[in-house]
Design an enzyme around this catalytic site. Structure first.
Site, PDB file in Angstrom:
ATOM      1  N   THR A  63      50.994  36.573  26.130  1.00 45.14           N
ATOM      2  CA  THR A  63      49.578  36.794  25.898  1.00 45.14           C
ATOM      3  C   THR A  63      49.109  36.305  24.556  1.00 45.14           C
ATOM      4  O   THR A  63      49.898  36.097  23.651  1.00 45.14           O
ATOM      5  CB  THR A  63      49.344  38.327  25.946  1.00 45.14           C
ATOM      6  OG1 THR A  63      49.645  38.769  27.240  1.00 45.14           O
ATOM      7  CG2 THR A  63      47.945  38.714  25.588  1.00 45.14           C
ATOM      8  N   ASP A  79      43.262  36.468  26.409  1.00 50.27           N
ATOM      9  CA  ASP A  79      43.326  35.457  27.468  1.00 50.27           C
ATOM     10  C   ASP A  79      43.472  36.196  28.794  1.00 50.27           C
ATOM     11  O   ASP A  79      43.383  37.421  28.839  1.00 50.27           O
ATOM     12  CB  ASP A  79      44.491  34.489  27.221  1.00 50.27           C
ATOM     13  CG  ASP A  79      45.825  35.145  27.494  1.00 50.27           C
ATOM     14  OD1 ASP A  79      46.608  34.589  28.274  1.00 50.27           O
ATOM     15  OD2 ASP A  79      46.068  36.238  26.950  1.00 50.27           O
ATOM     16  N   ARG A  81      45.995  35.321  31.441  1.00 51.02           N
ATOM     17  CA  ARG A  81      47.149  34.901  32.266  1.00 51.02           C
ATOM     18  C   ARG A  81      48.218  35.975  32.258  1.00 51.02           C
ATOM     19  O   ARG A  81      48.595  36.477  31.198  1.00 51.02           O
ATOM     20  CB  ARG A  81      47.725  33.595  31.714  1.00 51.02           C
ATOM     21  CG  ARG A  81      49.016  33.162  32.408  1.00 51.02           C
ATOM     22  CD  ARG A  81      49.580  31.899  31.814  1.00 51.02           C
ATOM     23  NE  ARG A  81      48.769  30.731  32.182  1.00 51.02           N
ATOM     24  CZ  ARG A  81      49.104  29.476  31.844  1.00 51.02           C
ATOM     25  NH1 ARG A  81      50.178  29.261  31.138  1.00 51.02           N
ATOM     26  NH2 ARG A  81      48.337  28.482  32.195  1.00 51.02           N
ATOM     27  N   LYS A  95      42.859  42.068  30.366  1.00 53.64           N
ATOM     28  CA  LYS A  95      43.740  42.671  29.371  1.00 53.64           C
ATOM     29  C   LYS A  95      43.004  43.557  28.389  1.00 53.64           C
ATOM     30  O   LYS A  95      43.627  44.118  27.490  1.00 53.64           O
ATOM     31  CB  LYS A  95      44.476  41.570  28.602  1.00 53.64           C
ATOM     32  CG  LYS A  95      45.281  40.693  29.525  1.00 53.64           C
ATOM     33  CD  LYS A  95      46.121  39.700  28.780  1.00 53.64           C
ATOM     34  CE  LYS A  95      46.685  38.698  29.777  1.00 53.64           C
ATOM     35  NZ  LYS A  95      47.504  37.683  29.153  1.00 53.64           N
ATOM     36  N   GLY A 109      52.495  42.532  26.230  1.00 52.81           N
ATOM     37  CA  GLY A 109      53.801  43.087  26.528  1.00 52.81           C
ATOM     38  C   GLY A 109      53.945  43.304  28.018  1.00 52.81           C
ATOM     39  O   GLY A 109      53.418  42.543  28.806  1.00 52.81           O
ATOM     40  N   SER A 191      52.506  36.596  22.498  1.00 57.77           N
ATOM     41  CA  SER A 191      53.286  35.388  22.234  1.00 57.77           C
ATOM     42  C   SER A 191      52.442  34.333  21.542  1.00 57.77           C
ATOM     43  O   SER A 191      52.959  33.486  20.820  1.00 57.77           O
ATOM     44  CB  SER A 191      53.873  34.842  23.537  1.00 57.77           C
ATOM     45  OG  SER A 191      52.836  34.724  24.492  1.00 57.77           O
ATOM     46  N   ASP A 228      50.318  27.948  23.488  1.00 54.37           N
ATOM     47  CA  ASP A 228      51.384  28.854  23.894  1.00 54.37           C
ATOM     48  C   ASP A 228      51.508  28.796  25.409  1.00 54.37           C
ATOM     49  O   ASP A 228      50.517  28.905  26.124  1.00 54.37           O
ATOM     50  CB  ASP A 228      51.057  30.280  23.432  1.00 54.37           C
ATOM     51  CG  ASP A 228      52.023  31.290  23.970  1.00 54.37           C
ATOM     52  OD1 ASP A 228      51.577  32.344  24.441  1.00 54.37           O
ATOM     53  OD2 ASP A 228      53.232  31.011  23.928  1.00 54.37           O
ATOM     54  N   SER A 231      50.280  31.965  27.505  1.00 50.36           N
ATOM     55  CA  SER A 231      48.857  32.337  27.573  1.00 50.36           C
ATOM     56  C   SER A 231      48.096  31.228  28.261  1.00 50.36           C
ATOM     57  O   SER A 231      48.463  30.054  28.174  1.00 50.36           O
ATOM     58  CB  SER A 231      48.278  32.523  26.176  1.00 50.36           C
ATOM     59  OG  SER A 231      49.113  33.308  25.384  1.00 50.36           O
TER      60      SER A 231
END
Lengths: 296, 216
Positions: A63, A79, A81, A95, A109, A191, A228, A231
């Protein structure tokens, strides 16, 4: 219901009960946590690995989440995903979780952990608010979350960005899975946090206006999405000010699915028909049964 | 305990790889800390104030695991509040240190945090207590955290008995600056807290204002 049917169902129940009784009598409950499923999981993992497969992994939201304090409140961004290993499990998951009318929380997480933790604390905060008769404070939500996560010693994999506006002004906290918290003017987690933090460190200024803060958060999440692998997809924003919450989902469809420019299908009639042969297939009826639903 | 470990950054505990120091002078104490909090190789907070108030004139310096240290400090803050209401006056520094020591000792296998407790009370003036691994000892000065290893030589050579408040503050700032330069897990800004009979003064020394030594 006919008496015949009743007796047959009761007979079925009795045999089930005797079977259940045989299972439960074998071990009386000891109290405390039961780790029976851990042994079962270890055995299953061994069996599955012998065949060559692997157990399904917990779905984590690899994330990018972040938050920023501006002049009148806080802006939270995330984000959308959710990944299961190397596959995207959900292209548009949410999220940013509701905690209370003036407090929202982004979660990174393990998806289940962030979902349930925020729901538990949201419920407890509502009861607490009914007891105090006041709008809950962000510091209270922070204390409840950190004490719960510390109690589980990091096994609940929830990394949260908690933000809201209360009687003392706007507040922003980052909460780590082991239970430590930091109170800061801008935070990133997940991340993609390093990519997002790079944007914040470059362009953050204290006391920004709402539009500048929204643009900054949008750019930080975009940095995470494009740099990343964990994400992706869209950018959700949540702007919390005194008395108003703007839950903008999506704020920016950064990854819109493209439109195909061509098509490999041919129109009907492209190929000429030379001959046509029809063969009826005789299917034999083997068994017919009717199952009635109990709609009483 | 269970088979899989999950993603690395989740299991990498957030540590305050740190330099903390507390020193006593005639009439009070000076506490100092750096401001870096790391999770693995990443700095997650570069401005954390590791000098946490336990009471008006008693502070503690946090080091080790961030979650453990914060939790201990918050628990002792609560217990000291109750204790001071029960006795009807400001608590002694020794009481605060004892409360920290009790938690550190009872849960020494589960916790990995070291708190240095320092403050001023009416009975014994300025006091510094170390609570490493569950012991309780009063010392003229104490250093702790990962950065302390690099400055044991400096503090042992430079400490003199009977330093004034300003000399102690300078001593603390010098020690922190040296440790932050050598220890990768310490850095950021320096927080200094001076506690004496009349006031509790918190100060931040930004990176560019830290004293420089040879090779900088």
């Amino acid at each position: 219901m006919s008496t015949h049917a009743a007796s047959s169902t009761s007979r079925k129940h009795k045999s089930l009960f005797t079977k259940m009784a045989m299972l439960t009598v074998s071990r009386p409950p000891l109290g405390g946590f039961s780790f029976e499923n851990c042994k079962r999981n270890a055995v299953l993992e061994g069996e599955v690995n012998k065949v060559g497969c692997s157990l399904p992994t917990a779905r984590k939201t690899g994330t990018t989440i972040c938050g920023v304090v501006f002049k009148d409140g806080v802006v939270l961004g995330a984000d959308t995903r959710a990944t299961e290993g190397m596959v995207v499990a959900d292209k548009n998951c949410s999220k940013i979780h509701y905690i209370s009318p003036n407090i929202y929380c982004c979660g990174a997480g393990t998806a289940a952990d962030t979902e349930m933790t925020t729901q538990i604390i949201s419920s407890n905060l509502e009861l607490h608010g009914l007891s105090t008769g006041r709008l809950p404070r962000v510091a209270t939500a922070n204390r409840m979350l950190k004490q719960m996560l510390f109690r589980y010693q990091g096994y609940i994999g929830a990394a949260l960005v908690l933000g809201g506006v209360d009687c003392n002004g706007p507040h922003l906290y980052s909460i780590y899975p082991h239970g430590s918290t930091d109170k800061l003017p801008y935070v990133t987690m997940g991340s993609g946090s390093l990519a997002a933090m790079a944007v914040f460190e470059d362009r953050y200024k204290p006391d920004m206006e709402e539009e500048a803060a929204k643009q900054l958060v949008r750019d930080a999440i975009a940095a995470g999405i494009f740099n990343d692998l964990g994400s992706g997809s869209n950018i959700d924003l949540c702007v919390i000010t005194k008395g108003k919450v703007d839950y903008i989902r999506p704020h920016d469809e950064a990854n819109k699915k493209g439109i195909r420019t061509g098509d490999y299908k041919y129109k009907g009639g492209t190929t000429g028909v030379l001959t046509k042969v029809v063969t009826p297939l005789d299917l034999e009826l083997v068994d017919e049964s009717v199952q009635t639903m109990d709609t009483s | 305990m269970l088979g899989e470990t999950g993603p690395e950054w989740l299991s990498e505990e957030v540590k305050t790889g740190t330099t903390i120091i507390a020193i006593e002078f005639n009439g009070g104490v000076v506490l100092g800390s750096d401001s870096r909090v790391s999770a693995g190789a990443s700095v997650v907070n570069r401005v954390m104030n590791k000098l946490s108030p336990l009471h008006d004139k008693i502070y503690c310096a946090l080091s080790g695991s961030a979650a453990d240290a914060q939790t201990i400090a918050e628990m002792v803050n609560y217990q000291l509040d109750v204790h001071s209401i029960e006795i009807g006056e400001d608590p002694q520094v020794r009481s605060a240190a004892t409360l920290v020591r009790n938690i550190s000792y009872k849960y020494k296998e589960e916790l990995s945090a070291h708190l240095i407790v320092a403050g001023w009370d009416r009975r014994d003036g300025g006091q510094v207590f170390a609570t490493l691994n569950g012991l309780l000892t009063r010392q003229p000065f104490a250093v702790g955290g990962s950065g302390s290893s690099y400055v044991y030589g400096f503090v042992d050579a430079e400490y003199r008995r009977g330093m004034s408040k300003e000399e102690c503050q300078q001593f603390v700032v010098n020690t922190l600056s040296l440790a932050m330069n050598r220890d990768g897990s310490s850095g950021g800004v320096a927080y200094i807290v001076t506690i004496d009979e009349h006031s509790t003064e918190e100060k931040v020394v930004l990176g560019n204002n830290l004293p420089t030594f040879f090779d900088q």
